[in-house]
Design a protein around this motif. Structure first.
Motif, PDB file in Angstrom:
ATOM      1  N   TYR A  32      -8.301   3.124  -6.341  1.00  0.00           N
ATOM      2  CA  TYR A  32      -7.398   1.983  -6.437  1.00  0.00           C
ATOM      3  C   TYR A  32      -8.162   0.751  -6.912  1.00  0.00           C
ATOM      4  N   LEU A  78      -6.619   0.318   2.633  1.00  0.00           N
ATOM      5  CA  LEU A  78      -6.878   1.548   1.891  1.00  0.00           C
ATOM      6  C   LEU A  78      -8.229   2.150   2.278  1.00  0.00           C
ATOM      7  N   GLN A  90       0.792   3.978  -3.069  1.00  0.00           N
ATOM      8  CA  GLN A  90       0.380   5.342  -2.741  1.00  0.00           C
ATOM      9  C   GLN A  90       1.497   6.346  -2.982  1.00  0.00           C
ATOM     10  N   ASN A  93      -9.616   5.830   1.555  1.00  0.00           N
ATOM     11  CA  ASN A  93      -9.409   5.807   0.108  1.00  0.00           C
ATOM     12  C   ASN A  93     -10.532   5.044  -0.597  1.00  0.00           C
ATOM     13  N   TYR A 139       0.845   6.746  -6.666  1.00  0.00           N
ATOM     14  CA  TYR A 139      -0.505   7.182  -7.056  1.00  0.00           C
ATOM     15  C   TYR A 139      -1.268   7.513  -5.772  1.00  0.00           C
ATOM     16  N   PRO A 140      -1.063   8.709  -5.227  1.00  0.00           N
ATOM     17  CA  PRO A 140      -1.536   9.005  -3.869  1.00  0.00           C
ATOM     18  C   PRO A 140      -3.038   9.211  -3.708  1.00  0.00           C
ATOM     19  N   ASP A 141      -3.765   9.525  -4.772  1.00  0.00           N
ATOM     20  CA  ASP A 141      -5.144   9.974  -4.605  1.00  0.00           C
ATOM     21  C   ASP A 141      -6.205   8.949  -4.980  1.00  0.00           C
ATOM     22  N   GLY A 142      -5.829   7.826  -5.598  1.00  0.00           N
ATOM     23  CA  GLY A 142      -6.820   6.842  -5.987  1.00  0.00           C
ATOM     24  C   GLY A 142      -7.665   7.316  -7.156  1.00  0.00           C
ATOM     25  N   VAL A 161       0.835  -1.203   0.000  1.00  0.00           N
ATOM     26  CA  VAL A 161       0.000   0.000   0.000  1.00  0.00           C
ATOM     27  C   VAL A 161       0.868   1.250   0.000  1.00  0.00           C
ATOM     28  N   ARG A 162       1.895   1.248   0.830  1.00  0.00           N
ATOM     29  CA  ARG A 162       2.805   2.400   0.853  1.00  0.00           C
ATOM     30  C   ARG A 162       3.438   2.619  -0.516  1.00  0.00           C
TER      31      ARG A 162
END
Length: 300
Positions: free
Chosen positions: A94, A113, A86, A118, A89-92, A82-83
């Protein structure tokens, strides 16, 4: 060849769990989680089927480079992945796809998430069996009745094709695939155990099996827990398992959707599976809202 060499490299500085299969496209990226053997080379087969507007990234297992898994549980491993996604692609939103054991990891990633706020509109499971106690198979009488019902609803050419296909798949698995797999696993296990006892590096040719055993250790005692995404797509094959929902129905409830695919369970781990997995995923990905594009990652 270069990608395969990198996948088996002992150079920790060259290693990255996240691989870019295709970076171009306006759609939310599809993150493909490795199977029980640790590889995501089969994700390349999805690229042609999903089209040029679908970004695809693969998450491969770090133990493939000869290193032991640092994580002691699937929640820890999922948190690592997940880290990584993100950071890219930090904002989704996902969208995740995991073949076999990768589906278990993908659902755990989705849980984490969602808990952190998210959007995870879809997780696709490539014939993934739910973790936990073995699911009771369908009784033989019920399976027989289902086959009879199918035959009654078919004409004679369809009946012949159905029966021949059923016999062919059953014989192929019981007579050839399963015994061969057991022989190979016993031989590889002995070689891995010998290398570990001597303090030697696991040979590259055995690392897939080594990863499988490591994930067997992490899977022990793991349970899929909510929250779950609103849609969980089970891509079901005609492989050795005969539980219709693969044990997911009681866990994810009404979120579960099932799509039948040709081939066997083991076929999903091959690059050629993209030819029939791709169309099934393309229909579902078309329902996901478009998000921001993702930057570059190491290429596959």
């Amino acid at each position: 060849i270069a990608s395969l060499a990198l996948m088996l490299s002992d150079d920790a500085s060259a290693w990255d769990a996240l691989l870019a299969v295709r970076t171009e496209g306006s759609k939310p990226p599809l993150f493909v989680v490795h199977d029980g053997g640790g590889s995501v080379l089969y994700s390349r087969g999805l690229a042609a089927a999903l089209g040029p507007d679908q970004p695809i990234y693969g998450l491969r297992c770090e133990a493939l480079n000869g290193s032991p898994l640092r994580e002691g549980s699937y929640p820890e491993l999922a948190a690592t992945y997940v880290r990584r996604i993100q950071a890219l692609y930090p904002d989704g939103p996902y969208v995740l796809y995991g073949v076999s054991l990768g589906g278990v990891i993908a659902l755990e990633m989705a849980r984490q998430l969602i808990e952190s706020g998210n959007d995870v509109p879809l997780v696709a499971l490539g014939d993934t069996i739910a973790p936990g106690p073995p699911v009771r198979p369908i009784p033989r009488a019920e399976r027989h009745a289902a086959h009879v019902q199918t035959l009654r609803q078919s004409d004679w050419p369809q009946r012949l094709e159905y029966v021949f296909g059923l016999v062919r798949r059953t014989l192929a698995y019981r007579v050839w695939e399963a015994p061969r797999e057991r022989r190979i696993n016993r031989k590889e296990d002995r070689r891995i155990d010998l290398a570990v006892a001597r303090g030697e590096s696991i040979p590259p040719s055995l690392r897939g099996r080594h990863v499988t055993r490591e994930h067997g250790r992490l899977l022990a005692g793991h349970e899929a827990r909510p929250p779950f995404p609103s849609r969980v797509l089970l891509l079901r094959t005609d492989g050795p398992f005969d539980t219709p929902d693969r044990g997911w129905g009681p866990i994810v409830g009404s979120a579960l959707e099932i799509v039948d695919l040709p081939g066997t369970h083991s076929d999903l781990g091959r690059e050629a599976s993209g030819a029939y997995v791709g169309p099934a995923l393309r229909r579902e990905l078309g329902l996901v809202a478009v998000g921001p594009s993702a930057p570059e990652a190491m290429g596959l």
